[in-house]
Design a protein around this motif. Structure first.
Motif, PDB file in Angstrom:
ATOM      1  N   UNK A 135      -6.530  16.976   6.938  1.00  0.00           N
ATOM      2  CA  UNK A 135      -5.832  16.400   5.782  1.00  0.00           C
ATOM      3  C   UNK A 135      -6.469  15.114   5.260  1.00  0.00           C
ATOM      4  N   UNK A 136      -6.982  14.271   6.144  1.00  0.00           N
ATOM      5  CA  UNK A 136      -7.587  12.998   5.692  1.00  0.00           C
ATOM      6  C   UNK A 136      -8.843  13.256   4.855  1.00  0.00           C
ATOM      7  N   UNK A 137      -9.620  14.215   5.275  1.00  0.00           N
ATOM      8  CA  UNK A 137     -10.839  14.552   4.543  1.00  0.00           C
ATOM      9  C   UNK A 137     -10.510  15.102   3.159  1.00  0.00           C
TER      10      UNK A 137
ATOM     11  N   UNK B 138       0.381  22.195   4.566  1.00  0.00           N
ATOM     12  CA  UNK B 138      -0.700  21.353   4.042  1.00  0.00           C
ATOM     13  C   UNK B 138      -0.134  20.151   3.290  1.00  0.00           C
ATOM     14  N   UNK B 139       0.865  20.401   2.441  1.00  0.00           N
ATOM     15  CA  UNK B 139       1.467  19.309   1.660  1.00  0.00           C
ATOM     16  C   UNK B 139       2.106  18.271   2.572  1.00  0.00           C
ATOM     17  N   UNK B 140       2.817  18.726   3.586  1.00  0.00           N
ATOM     18  CA  UNK B 140       3.483  17.788   4.497  1.00  0.00           C
ATOM     19  C   UNK B 140       2.472  16.984   5.311  1.00  0.00           C
ATOM     20  N   UNK B 141       1.376  17.629   5.717  1.00  0.00           N
ATOM     21  CA  UNK B 141       0.346  16.896   6.472  1.00  0.00           C
ATOM     22  C   UNK B 141      -0.310  15.823   5.616  1.00  0.00           C
ATOM     23  N   UNK B 142      -0.404  16.081   4.311  1.00  0.00           N
ATOM     24  CA  UNK B 142      -0.967  15.080   3.411  1.00  0.00           C
ATOM     25  C   UNK B 142       0.066  14.036   3.015  1.00  0.00           C
ATOM     26  N   UNK B 143       1.341  14.319   3.285  1.00  0.00           N
ATOM     27  CA  UNK B 143       2.402  13.370   2.975  1.00  0.00           C
ATOM     28  C   UNK B 143       2.652  13.218   1.484  1.00  0.00           C
ATOM     29  N   UNK B 144       2.508  14.304   0.746  1.00  0.00           N
ATOM     30  CA  UNK B 144       2.662  14.235  -0.712  1.00  0.00           C
ATOM     31  C   UNK B 144       3.911  14.974  -1.177  1.00  0.00           C
TER      32      UNK B 144
END
Length: 103
Positions: free
Chosen positions: A93-95, A46-52
């Motif tokens: 992730x965008x949502x 999840x963190x990687x998909x959000x790029x954080x």
């Protein structure tokens, strides 16, 4: 020179390190060698998909960075609500970014 270091020195004097490295490279190219599989946790995905970064993602979720690290390294499991949020973050992730940024 100590006894042990002398024995090691004598052993290593007979070795051809360059040849050993070349042989290892040949084995790897031929598909040999050891292989490792890394299991990525849902929190990491999840963190990687959000790029954080860990710190930013932890702040966004309202947990400490240490708690997030424990989730990512499999030492602890997220609570039910956190698990649900992580699943949504993986799926959309965008949502999640948009909703949590507005909160």
């Amino acid at each position: 020179m100590k006894k042990l270091s002398k024995a090691i020195f004598e052993r290593d004097a007979k070795r051809d390190i360059g040849q050993e490295v070349l042989q290892a490279i040949r084995e790897i190219k031929a598909g040999g060698g050891r292989r490792f599989t890394v299991q990525v946790t849902e929190a990491t995905e999840a963190r990687l998909k959000l790029g954080l970064s860990q710190a930013d993602f932890a702040a966004m979720l309202g947990v400490s960075a240490r708690t997030l690290q424990d989730w990512e390294q499999g030492r602890r499991e997220p609570s039910g609500a956190a698990k649900a949020l992580l699943k949504v973050a993986v799926a959309a992730p965008k949502t999640v970014r948009k909703v949590l940024a507005a909160a």
